[in-house]
Design a protein around this motif. Structure first.
Motif, PDB file in Angstrom:
ATOM      1  N   UNK A 141       0.823  -1.205   0.000  1.00 43.55           N
ATOM      2  CA  UNK A 141       0.000   0.000   0.000  1.00 43.55           C
ATOM      3  C   UNK A 141       0.860   1.260   0.000  1.00 43.55           C
ATOM      4  N   UNK A 142       0.438   2.294  -0.743  1.00 41.71           N
ATOM      5  CA  UNK A 142       1.132   3.586  -0.667  1.00 41.71           C
ATOM      6  C   UNK A 142       1.140   4.103   0.772  1.00 41.71           C
ATOM      7  N   UNK A 143       2.263   4.650   1.181  1.00 41.09           N
ATOM      8  CA  UNK A 143       2.372   5.162   2.543  1.00 41.09           C
ATOM      9  C   UNK A 143       2.780   4.128   3.571  1.00 41.09           C
ATOM     10  N   UNK A 144       3.063   2.903   3.127  1.00 39.38           N
ATOM     11  CA  UNK A 144       3.519   1.855   4.042  1.00 39.38           C
ATOM     12  C   UNK A 144       4.855   2.244   4.664  1.00 39.38           C
ATOM     13  N   UNK A 145       5.037   1.865   5.915  1.00 38.01           N
ATOM     14  CA  UNK A 145       6.278   2.183   6.623  1.00 38.01           C
ATOM     15  C   UNK A 145       7.329   1.091   6.413  1.00 38.01           C
ATOM     16  N   UNK A 146       8.573   1.543   6.243  1.00 37.30           N
ATOM     17  CA  UNK A 146       9.729   0.656   6.144  1.00 37.30           C
ATOM     18  C   UNK A 146      10.786   1.104   7.151  1.00 37.30           C
ATOM     19  N   UNK A 147      11.764   0.247   7.392  1.00 39.30           N
ATOM     20  CA  UNK A 147      12.761   0.504   8.431  1.00 39.30           C
ATOM     21  C   UNK A 147      14.056   1.074   7.827  1.00 39.30           C
ATOM     22  N   UNK A 148      14.487   2.216   8.361  1.00 39.82           N
ATOM     23  CA  UNK A 148      15.669   2.926   7.885  1.00 39.82           C
ATOM     24  C   UNK A 148      16.733   3.029   8.975  1.00 39.82           C
ATOM     25  N   UNK A 149      17.995   3.018   8.560  1.00 46.79           N
ATOM     26  CA  UNK A 149      19.127   3.384   9.419  1.00 46.79           C
ATOM     27  C   UNK A 149      20.186   4.016   8.512  1.00 46.79           C
ATOM     28  N   UNK A 150      20.290   5.357   8.523  1.00 46.82           N
ATOM     29  CA  UNK A 150      21.292   6.001   7.665  1.00 46.82           C
ATOM     30  C   UNK A 150      21.477   7.469   8.049  1.00 46.82           C
ATOM     31  N   UNK A 151      22.683   7.959   7.776  1.00 44.36           N
ATOM     32  CA  UNK A 151      23.012   9.365   8.000  1.00 44.36           C
ATOM     33  C   UNK A 151      23.151  10.134   6.695  1.00 44.36           C
ATOM     34  N   UNK A 152      23.227   9.415   5.587  1.00 44.57           N
ATOM     35  CA  UNK A 152      23.396  10.014   4.270  1.00 44.57           C
ATOM     36  C   UNK A 152      22.231   9.590   3.378  1.00 44.57           C
ATOM     37  N   UNK A 153      21.926  10.414   2.379  1.00 43.26           N
ATOM     38  CA  UNK A 153      20.846  10.120   1.443  1.00 43.26           C
ATOM     39  C   UNK A 153      21.338  10.399   0.031  1.00 43.26           C
ATOM     40  N   UNK A 154      20.682   9.817  -0.967  1.00 40.56           N
ATOM     41  CA  UNK A 154      21.110  10.019  -2.343  1.00 40.56           C
ATOM     42  C   UNK A 154      20.343  11.178  -2.971  1.00 40.56           C
ATOM     43  N   UNK A 155      21.067  11.934  -3.772  1.00 43.58           N
ATOM     44  CA  UNK A 155      20.493  13.050  -4.540  1.00 43.58           C
ATOM     45  C   UNK A 155      20.764  12.771  -6.019  1.00 43.58           C
ATOM     46  N   UNK A 156      19.834  12.092  -6.703  1.00 44.25           N
ATOM     47  CA  UNK A 156      20.077  11.742  -8.102  1.00 44.25           C
ATOM     48  C   UNK A 156      20.111  12.979  -9.000  1.00 44.25           C
ATOM     49  N   UNK A 157      20.902  12.915 -10.057  1.00 48.56           N
ATOM     50  CA  UNK A 157      20.929  14.000 -11.031  1.00 48.56           C
ATOM     51  C   UNK A 157      19.639  14.024 -11.843  1.00 48.56           C
ATOM     52  N   UNK A 158      19.002  12.874 -11.996  1.00 52.97           N
ATOM     53  CA  UNK A 158      17.767  12.755 -12.769  1.00 52.97           C
ATOM     54  C   UNK A 158      16.674  12.190 -11.881  1.00 52.97           C
ATOM     55  N   UNK A 159      15.655  12.999 -11.583  1.00 56.09           N
ATOM     56  CA  UNK A 159      14.580  12.545 -10.710  1.00 56.09           C
ATOM     57  C   UNK A 159      13.741  11.428 -11.321  1.00 56.09           C
ATOM     58  N   UNK A 160      13.937  11.147 -12.602  1.00 54.84           N
ATOM     59  CA  UNK A 160      13.171  10.080 -13.237  1.00 54.84           C
ATOM     60  C   UNK A 160      13.502   8.713 -12.656  1.00 54.84           C
ATOM     61  N   UNK A 161      14.661   8.571 -12.001  1.00 57.40           N
ATOM     62  CA  UNK A 161      14.997   7.269 -11.405  1.00 57.40           C
ATOM     63  C   UNK A 161      14.407   7.100 -10.012  1.00 57.40           C
ATOM     64  N   UNK A 162      13.827   8.151  -9.442  1.00 59.19           N
ATOM     65  CA  UNK A 162      13.277   8.062  -8.089  1.00 59.19           C
ATOM     66  C   UNK A 162      11.955   7.289  -8.135  1.00 59.19           C
TER      67      UNK A 162
END
Length: 211
Positions: A141-162
């Motif tokens: 379902x959209x809005x489902x929660x997932x588990x994260x552990x990170x201090x850094x995030x990715x910033x793609x040059x092309x948002x089409x891959x998001x």
């Protein structure tokens, strides 16, 4: 056969157990390029620092085989396995990564403006907004929660891959993908039923994205 790439970093056995639990009949944790080359599907997990990740990939002579398998079969990156797909990371004063996707890995203080209200690392459950339809999101379902552990995030040059976004002070890419490659910043193997569904979808995926 599903190969889980072993370069000395990440919850490899947790990923192996999760894949087996959802029906994978042949899973091998391996650092052998020949075994990885022969796999039908490949999982690239990881945690820790990108400098250590890239150093280990070079030490185990896995960079070339990674480049090959990302061209022609279902491929799943998890956490550091997502960040390492980018061009470079700001971590450790700047590290060149694999460069499969154009973009930069940045520290959360860049995204949040250094807000002291947000603890870093971003740790725990967070909602995933599915920005595009994808076979790996089937039954989730959209809005489902997932588990994260990170201090850094990715910033793609092309948002089409998001493929999916989460919010931690501001929106960030939580899942990216193109063609037969898909990667998540969250840990599906730690995300209970939704994460197991994503892994189940992966073992059934033919590598074709949604139209």
């Amino acid at each position: 056969m599903i190969a889980i790439i072993d370069y000395g970093m990440g919850n490899l056995r947790s990923v192996e157990r999760a894949l087996t639990h959802v029906g994978a009949t042949s899973v091998q944790v391996t650092d052998d390029p020949a075994v990885i080359d022969a796999a039908d599907r490949v999982v690239f997990p990881g945690q820790g620092a990108v400098r250590d990740c890239m150093s280990a990939l070079h030490r185990y002579e896995l960079v070339d085989v990674l480049g090959r398998v990302m061209q022609d079969r279902p491929f799943l990156g998890i956490c550091m396995g997502m960040q390492a797909l980018m061009t470079r990371s700001e971590e450790n004063d700047g590290v060149e990564a694999l460069g499969y996707f154009a973009g930069t890995v940045r520290h959360f203080r860049t995204l949040t403006g250094g807000s002291p209200r947000l603890k870093i690392p971003h740790m725990g459950w967070n909602r995933l907004s599915q920005t595009r339809a994808h076979p790996l999101f089937a039954g989730i379902d959209p809005g489902t929660r997932f588990y994260f552990v990170h201090s850094y995030y990715v910033e793609p040059a092309d948002n089409a891959i998001v493929q999916g976004e989460s919010d931690y002070g501001a929106a960030f890419a939580a899942a990216i993908g193109a063609a037969n490659v898909f990667a998540t910043q969250f840990h599906p193997e730690k995300s209970q039923a939704p994460g197991l569904r994503l892994l189940k979808n992966f073992i059934a995926w033919d590598g074709e994205p949604c139209n």
